[in-house]
Design a protein around this motif. Structure first.
Motif, short mmCIF file in Angstrom:
data_model
loop_
_atom_site.label_atom_id
_atom_site.label_comp_id
_atom_site.label_asym_id
_atom_site.label_seq_id
_atom_site.Cartn_x
_atom_site.Cartn_y
_atom_site.Cartn_z
N LEU A 18 0.81 -1.21 0.00
CA LEU A 18 0.00 0.00 0.00
C LEU A 18 0.85 1.27 0.00
CD1 LEU A 18 -2.82 -1.09 2.48
CD2 LEU A 18 -3.00 -0.82 0.00
N ALA A 19 2.08 1.19 0.50
CA ALA A 19 2.95 2.36 0.53
C ALA A 19 3.26 2.88 -0.86
CB ALA A 19 4.25 2.05 1.27
N THR A 20 3.18 2.01 -1.87
CA THR A 20 3.49 2.43 -3.24
C THR A 20 2.33 3.17 -3.90
OG1 THR A 20 2.72 0.34 -4.20
CG2 THR A 20 5.03 0.45 -3.49
N VAL A 21 1.15 3.14 -3.28
CA VAL A 21 -0.03 3.75 -3.91
C VAL A 21 -0.73 4.75 -3.01
CG1 VAL A 21 -0.43 1.82 -5.46
CG2 VAL A 21 -1.49 1.81 -3.20
N THR A 22 -0.13 5.09 -1.88
CA THR A 22 -0.74 6.05 -0.96
C THR A 22 0.12 7.29 -0.85
OG1 THR A 22 0.33 4.95 0.92
CG2 THR A 22 -1.92 4.29 0.42
N GLY A 23 -0.49 8.37 -0.37
CA GLY A 23 0.21 9.64 -0.32
C GLY A 23 1.13 9.82 0.86
N GLY A 24 0.76 9.32 2.03
CA GLY A 24 1.56 9.58 3.22
C GLY A 24 1.30 8.55 4.29
N PRO A 25 2.03 8.62 5.42
CA PRO A 25 1.92 7.62 6.48
C PRO A 25 0.53 7.50 7.08
CG PRO A 25 3.93 8.89 6.74
CD PRO A 25 3.12 9.57 5.67
N ALA B 268 -2.22 -5.22 15.60
CA ALA B 268 -0.81 -4.86 15.61
C ALA B 268 -0.65 -3.38 15.90
CB ALA B 268 -0.15 -5.20 14.28
N THR B 269 0.40 -3.04 16.65
CA THR B 269 0.81 -1.65 16.79
C THR B 269 1.90 -1.38 15.75
OG1 THR B 269 2.57 -2.06 18.41
CG2 THR B 269 0.33 -1.77 19.25
N CYS B 270 2.03 -0.12 15.37
CA CYS B 270 2.97 0.17 14.28
C CYS B 270 3.31 1.65 14.25
CB CYS B 270 2.33 -0.24 12.94
SG CYS B 270 3.28 0.23 11.48
N THR B 271 4.52 1.95 13.85
CA THR B 271 4.93 3.30 13.46
C THR B 271 5.43 3.23 12.02
OG1 THR B 271 5.54 4.04 15.68
CG2 THR B 271 6.58 5.17 13.83
N PHE B 272 4.95 4.15 11.18
CA PHE B 272 5.44 4.21 9.80
C PHE B 272 5.95 5.62 9.54
CE2 PHE B 272 5.53 4.64 5.26
CZ PHE B 272 5.95 3.38 4.83
N MET B 273 7.13 5.68 8.92
CA MET B 273 7.74 6.96 8.57
C MET B 273 8.03 7.00 7.07
SD MET B 273 10.42 7.76 11.64
CE MET B 273 9.82 8.33 13.25
N ARG B 274 7.96 8.19 6.53
CA ARG B 274 8.25 8.40 5.10
C ARG B 274 9.27 9.54 5.02
NH1 ARG B 274 5.81 11.36 0.71
NH2 ARG B 274 5.79 10.16 -1.23
N LEU B 275 10.46 9.22 4.54
CA LEU B 275 11.57 10.18 4.50
C LEU B 275 11.83 10.62 3.07
CD1 LEU B 275 14.13 11.58 5.75
CD2 LEU B 275 15.34 9.45 5.22
N GLU C 155 -2.50 8.08 5.70
CA GLU C 155 -3.37 7.35 4.77
C GLU C 155 -2.96 5.89 4.69
OE1 GLU C 155 -4.61 7.30 0.03
OE2 GLU C 155 -3.28 8.87 0.80
N LEU C 156 -1.68 5.62 4.71
CA LEU C 156 -1.19 4.25 4.65
C LEU C 156 -1.69 3.43 5.84
CD1 LEU C 156 0.59 1.94 3.65
CD2 LEU C 156 2.53 3.04 4.80
N LEU C 157 -1.56 3.96 7.05
CA LEU C 157 -2.02 3.23 8.22
C LEU C 157 -3.54 3.04 8.18
CD1 LEU C 157 0.14 4.57 11.19
CD2 LEU C 157 0.53 2.59 9.71
N ALA C 158 -4.27 4.05 7.71
CA ALA C 158 -5.72 3.95 7.64
C ALA C 158 -6.14 2.83 6.68
CB ALA C 158 -6.33 5.28 7.22
N ARG C 159 -5.51 2.77 5.53
CA ARG C 159 -5.87 1.75 4.54
C ARG C 159 -5.44 0.36 5.00
NH1 ARG C 159 -4.69 3.84 -1.53
NH2 ARG C 159 -5.76 1.85 -1.92
N THR C 160 -4.29 0.28 5.64
CA THR C 160 -3.84 -1.01 6.18
C THR C 160 -4.79 -1.48 7.28
OG1 THR C 160 -1.53 -0.45 5.69
CG2 THR C 160 -1.93 -2.24 7.24
N ASN C 161 -5.20 -0.56 8.12
CA ASN C 161 -6.13 -0.89 9.19
C ASN C 161 -7.44 -1.45 8.61
OD1 ASN C 161 -7.32 -0.62 12.03
ND2 ASN C 161 -8.65 0.76 10.86
#
Length: 276
Positions: free
Chosen positions: A113-120, A140-147, A122-128
């Motif tokens: 999903l990271a390849t088709v989403t705009g930012g962290p 699962a708990t998670c932290t996602f960062m985009r650098l 939105e990514l967590l929301a769609r994964t959820n």
């Protein structure tokens, strides 16, 4: 009378042998389950990490092998199609093969999903939403960062996970104070706020799981303070990311944890011209 006693003793010994054999079989089965889960975990973790002239990644991972406590902690780092770098770390509820397998699902979903989403966020929301739709019992708990390695802009979103640690070469350090949201896989339609940071100086960013900082011997607040101090020293001294990762995982031994322990460190150099 002596014959009856001998017969009773023989029956008792036979029962003991049978129980011992059953216990040995259960122990072998449990050990094979642990070995399978550990192999599953290690097979799903990335072998190569992105590396840029200014940003350097290092990881340390210690799977829990106390009894049957094999959890589902993971870390991940990969380059996105637009040149940004994705960083994730997380922890699945449970300590068994199911948790390890679910960890693989979450990690794969985040990557895809990271390849088709705009930012962290939105990514967590769609994964959820995806995990909720699968109808499982785990979360699962998670932290996602985009650098963005060109500008030094770091975007971060958190789903029920422990905060990250940061430190800069000028002697400042602390915990990430992003608001965050609930764990993944619990409530559909959840939104995850995004915090944005600009890395304009040299320093360290440390992502970790709670097995690093929380256990019977140490509360999580004290464990996090320990990592903040380590990161602060490393940033001021200009140590490599790998050295800090090793020190953090070594410090995890003090918490007396029976859980997985995962650390992902990003060291960042100061730009050559003083600006991102």
């Amino acid at each position: 009378m002596p014959r009856k006693r001998a017969t009773d003793d023989d029956e008792l010994l036979a029962r003991l042998r049978s129980l011992t054999a059953q216990a040995r079989e259960r122990a072998e089965y449990q050990r094979s389950q642990v070995e399978l889960a550990v192999a599953l975990q290690r097979g799903m973790l990335p072998r190569d990490l992105p590396d840029t002239p200014r940003f350097h990644l290092a990881v340390q991972y210690a799977p829990a092998c106390f009894g049957l406590n094999v959890g589902g902690d993971w870390y991940d780092a990969f380059t996105l199609p637009d040149g940004h770098i994705g960083l994730s770390i997380g922890d699945v509820q449970g300590h068994n093969i199911e948790a390890a397998a679910f960890m693989g699902q979450v990690r794969a979903a985040l990557r895809a999903l990271a390849t088709v989403t705009g930012g962290p966020g939105e990514l967590l929301a769609r994964t959820n939403d995806l995990l909720v739709s699968l109808g499982g019992d785990l979360f699962a708990t998670c932290t996602f960062m985009r650098l963005d390695p060109e500008t030094g802009v770091l975007e971060s979103a958190r789903a029920g996970h422990v905060p990250f640690v940061w430190a800069t070469a000028d002697g400042k350090s602390g915990l990430g104070e992003d608001e965050g949201g609930p764990p993944l896989g619990i409530e559909p339609g959840t939104e995850y706020p995004v915090a944005r940071h600009r890395l304009t100086t040299g320093g360290m960013v440390v992502l970790l799981t709670d097995g690093v900082v929380e256990g019977p011997s140490m509360p999580i607040e004290e464990g996090l303070d320990q990592v903040v101090r380590l990161a602060g020293v490393a940033a001021v001294a200009g140590l490599e990311a790998q050295s800090l990762a090793a020190a953090v995982i070594k410090g995890a031994e003090r918490v007396g944890h029976e859980d997985d322990a995962a650390v992902l460190v990003m060291g960042h150099d100061e730009p050559d011209d003083g600006t991102p």
